[in-house]
Design a protein around this motif. Structure first.
Motif, short mmCIF file in Angstrom:
data_model
loop_
_atom_site.label_atom_id
_atom_site.label_comp_id
_atom_site.label_asym_id
_atom_site.label_seq_id
_atom_site.Cartn_x
_atom_site.Cartn_y
_atom_site.Cartn_z
N PHE A 1 -4.98 3.01 5.19
CA PHE A 1 -4.91 3.03 6.67
C PHE A 1 -6.45 3.36 6.85
CE2 PHE A 1 -0.22 2.40 6.22
CZ PHE A 1 -0.09 0.68 4.85
N ALA A 2 -6.10 4.34 7.21
CA ALA A 2 -7.33 4.40 8.11
C ALA A 2 -9.31 3.82 7.78
CB ALA A 2 -7.40 5.67 8.57
N ASP A 3 -8.98 4.80 6.68
CA ASP A 3 -10.32 4.89 5.39
C ASP A 3 -10.34 3.06 5.82
OD1 ASP A 3 -12.51 5.64 4.40
OD2 ASP A 3 -11.08 4.22 2.81
N LEU A 4 -9.38 1.85 5.17
CA LEU A 4 -9.83 0.51 5.52
C LEU A 4 -10.27 -0.16 6.81
CD1 LEU A 4 -6.62 -0.71 3.95
CD2 LEU A 4 -8.93 -0.83 3.19
N LEU A 5 -9.83 1.05 7.60
CA LEU A 5 -10.46 0.19 9.15
C LEU A 5 -11.98 1.30 9.43
CD1 LEU A 5 -7.21 -0.02 11.08
CD2 LEU A 5 -8.18 -1.50 11.14
N TYR B 1 0.76 -1.52 -0.13
CA TYR B 1 -0.37 0.35 -0.23
C TYR B 1 1.06 0.97 -0.33
CZ TYR B 1 -3.94 -1.93 0.21
OH TYR B 1 -6.01 -2.53 0.12
N ARG B 2 1.93 1.69 0.74
CA ARG B 2 2.79 2.36 0.66
C ARG B 2 3.97 2.40 -0.27
NH1 ARG B 2 4.15 0.26 5.80
NH2 ARG B 2 3.18 1.59 7.94
N ALA C 1 -0.32 7.11 1.68
CA ALA C 1 -0.94 5.45 2.70
C ALA C 1 -1.93 5.36 3.92
CB ALA C 1 0.39 4.38 2.23
N GLU C 2 -1.04 6.83 4.97
CA GLU C 2 -1.40 6.57 6.12
C GLU C 2 -3.09 6.90 6.08
OE1 GLU C 2 -0.16 5.51 8.98
OE2 GLU C 2 1.69 4.89 7.65
N ALA C 3 -3.66 7.41 4.80
CA ALA C 3 -4.89 7.87 4.64
C ALA C 3 -5.68 6.80 4.65
CB ALA C 3 -5.43 8.70 4.23
#
Length: 261
Positions: free
Chosen positions: A164-168, A152-153, A160-162
């Motif tokens: 990751f947050a969206d996936l959760l 993902y990165r 990427a960090e956004a």
């Protein structure tokens, strides 16, 4: 000799038993979450609120599995029965991520363990009272295996960090609709957004219109199934103009394929 009957187990919410049994199949590799949950909900005929709870528990437990497993592992041995571990994973998710009051989590899952004979009630009581969120780490922030987080990165860079947050985060339900469905939704105030490939999309962050309203408007009813990983509403009643193939459930572009994410 006097016979003393054993007390009857306290009642538990059947949504939690359904969620645990679906998770048991998914974690054993027998099925993807989407078809397993959909089949279980169809068979159980739970009220909408309970179906929503079961959906939250199944997909939330799978989203946060790395953190939950990290929190549980020190309290369990390697030969813990899968039924016991799965029930504790679901209970830990409710306590740590779903904001269910801790005393309610302990009570519900102890009753479930006893009533459905899924786990020793004493063990469930002890573990769920003691369990705490693991220390923050790369795993708890992404809830992904290291190799997948790096993928993902590489794909999203600074975003990427956004991602990751969206996936959760439970996603809104996205539906492609026919022209008749488009006009009907627009009339009732739903938000319409342009989508990829020139497809108009309707963003729903609330339940669909109730069947009583549809009957009052002279519309027939039908069931539209969607991917419940992306919405609190695992299924809803909608007008006939939304039935297949006029309406198609679809993934947001950033979501990976697979039945359990």
């Amino acid at each position: 000799m006097t016979f003393t009957p054993r007390p009857r187990p306290e009642a538990f919410n059947p949504a939690r038993e359904l969620a645990v049994r679906v998770l048991l199949r998914v974690l054993a590799g027998e099925s993807f979450a989407a078809p397993a949950l959909d089949a279980a909900l169809q068979k159980a005929h739970l009220p909408g609120r309970d179906a929503g709870l079961a959906t939250h528990i199944v997909y939330g437990t799978l989203r946060h599995f790395p953190s939950l497993d990290t929190a549980l592992s020190p309290m369990l041995t390697g030969d813990t029965h899968p039924k016991v571990r799965t029930l504790l994973l679901a209970g830990a998710f409710e306590k740590l991520y779903l904001d269910t009051p801790p005393h309610a989590v302990v009570s519900e899952y102890v009753n479930l363990a006893r009533g459905a004979r899924l786990a020793p009630p004493g063990l469930v009581n002890a573990v769920l009272r003691r369990i705490e969120a693991p220390a923050p780490s790369q795993v708890t922030r992404t809830e992904l295996p290291g190799w997948l987080a790096e993928t993902y990165r590489a794909a999203y860079g600074a975003q990427a960090e956004a991602v990751f947050a969206d996936l959760l985060t439970p996603q809104p339900l996205w539906l492609s609709v026919s022209e008749a469905g488009f006009r009907s939704l627009e009339a009732e105030g739903s938000r319409l957004n342009p989508g990829p490939q020139g497809t108009d999309r309707v963003e729903l962050s609330r339940p669909c219109a109730r069947p009583r309203r549809l009957r009052a408007a002279g519309r027939s009813r039908s069931t539209l199934r969607v991917w419940p990983a992306w919405t609190r509403w695992a299924r809803c009643r909608v007008s006939a103009c939304w039935t297949w193939p006029a309406a198609r459930a679809s993934r947001p572009p950033c979501w990976p394929r697979g039945g359990h994410r």
